[in-house]
Design a protein around this motif. Structure first.
Motif, PDB file in Angstrom:
ATOM      1  N   ASN A 175      10.112   5.315   0.211  1.00 23.95           N
ATOM      2  CA  ASN A 175      10.908   4.165  -0.209  1.00 23.95           C
ATOM      3  C   ASN A 175      11.058   4.108  -1.717  1.00 23.95           C
ATOM      4  O   ASN A 175      12.086   3.664  -2.227  1.00 23.95           O
ATOM      5  CB  ASN A 175      10.309   2.867   0.314  1.00 23.95           C
ATOM      6  N   ILE A 184      -2.020   5.645  11.371  1.00 22.83           N
ATOM      7  CA  ILE A 184      -1.142   4.532  10.989  1.00 22.83           C
ATOM      8  C   ILE A 184      -1.159   4.325   9.480  1.00 22.83           C
ATOM      9  O   ILE A 184      -0.107   4.150   8.854  1.00 22.83           O
ATOM     10  CB  ILE A 184      -1.553   3.241  11.731  1.00 22.83           C
ATOM     11  N   ILE A 185      -2.328   4.359   8.881  1.00 22.02           N
ATOM     12  CA  ILE A 185      -2.430   4.185   7.424  1.00 22.02           C
ATOM     13  C   ILE A 185      -1.717   5.317   6.699  1.00 22.02           C
ATOM     14  O   ILE A 185      -0.986   5.090   5.729  1.00 22.02           O
ATOM     15  CB  ILE A 185      -3.909   4.078   7.000  1.00 22.02           C
ATOM     16  N   ILE A 189       5.720   6.433   4.240  1.00 18.79           N
ATOM     17  CA  ILE A 189       6.951   5.645   4.254  1.00 18.79           C
ATOM     18  C   ILE A 189       7.109   4.898   2.933  1.00 18.79           C
ATOM     19  O   ILE A 189       8.200   4.858   2.359  1.00 18.79           O
ATOM     20  CB  ILE A 189       6.964   4.686   5.459  1.00 18.79           C
ATOM     21  N   ASP A 190       6.025   4.305   2.440  1.00 21.37           N
ATOM     22  CA  ASP A 190       6.096   3.595   1.157  1.00 21.37           C
ATOM     23  C   ASP A 190       6.455   4.554   0.031  1.00 21.37           C
ATOM     24  O   ASP A 190       7.220   4.211  -0.872  1.00 21.37           O
ATOM     25  CB  ASP A 190       4.769   2.902   0.851  1.00 21.37           C
ATOM     26  N   GLN A 226       0.790   7.253   7.802  1.00 21.15           N
ATOM     27  CA  GLN A 226       2.234   7.143   7.975  1.00 21.15           C
ATOM     28  C   GLN A 226       2.807   6.009   7.126  1.00 21.15           C
ATOM     29  O   GLN A 226       3.892   6.146   6.557  1.00 21.15           O
ATOM     30  CB  GLN A 226       2.590   6.925   9.455  1.00 21.15           C
ATOM     31  N   ARG A 227       2.100   4.911   7.031  1.00 21.68           N
ATOM     32  CA  ARG A 227       2.569   3.804   6.192  1.00 21.68           C
ATOM     33  C   ARG A 227       2.611   4.224   4.722  1.00 21.68           C
ATOM     34  O   ARG A 227       3.541   3.886   3.998  1.00 21.68           O
ATOM     35  CB  ARG A 227       1.663   2.596   6.374  1.00 21.68           C
ATOM     36  N   TRP A 228       1.624   4.997   4.281  1.00 21.37           N
ATOM     37  CA  TRP A 228       1.592   5.493   2.904  1.00 21.37           C
ATOM     38  C   TRP A 228       2.790   6.410   2.655  1.00 21.37           C
ATOM     39  O   TRP A 228       3.437   6.328   1.617  1.00 21.37           O
ATOM     40  CB  TRP A 228       0.273   6.234   2.667  1.00 21.37           C
TER      41      TRP A 228
END
Length: 60
Positions: free
Chosen positions: A37, A26-27, A33-34, A29-31
């Motif tokens: 962005n 999760i960490i 995506i950020d 994938q969030r990195w």
């Protein structure tokens, strides 16, 4: 040793490892995506600047 104790400890250890792996995924994938962005935001900003330049030049 009692088999139930061994089974309980093994199950708990497996659960902890699986949970840590999921949290890591999760960490990560969030990195990602950020990070994506940032590139999308930069692209949109450049696009807006080009539209302003085109309007000033009378192309649009």
């Amino acid at each position: 040793m009692d088999m139930t104790l061994i089974f309980t400890v093994a199950t708990a250890a497996t659960f902890i490892v699986v949970m840590l792996a999921l949290i890591g995924i999760i960490i990560y994938q969030r990195w990602r995506i950020d990070d994506q962005n940032v590139f999308i935001e930069r692209f949109i900003h450049q696009n807006e600047e080009q539209r302003k330049k085109m309007r000033k030049a009378g192309i649009i």
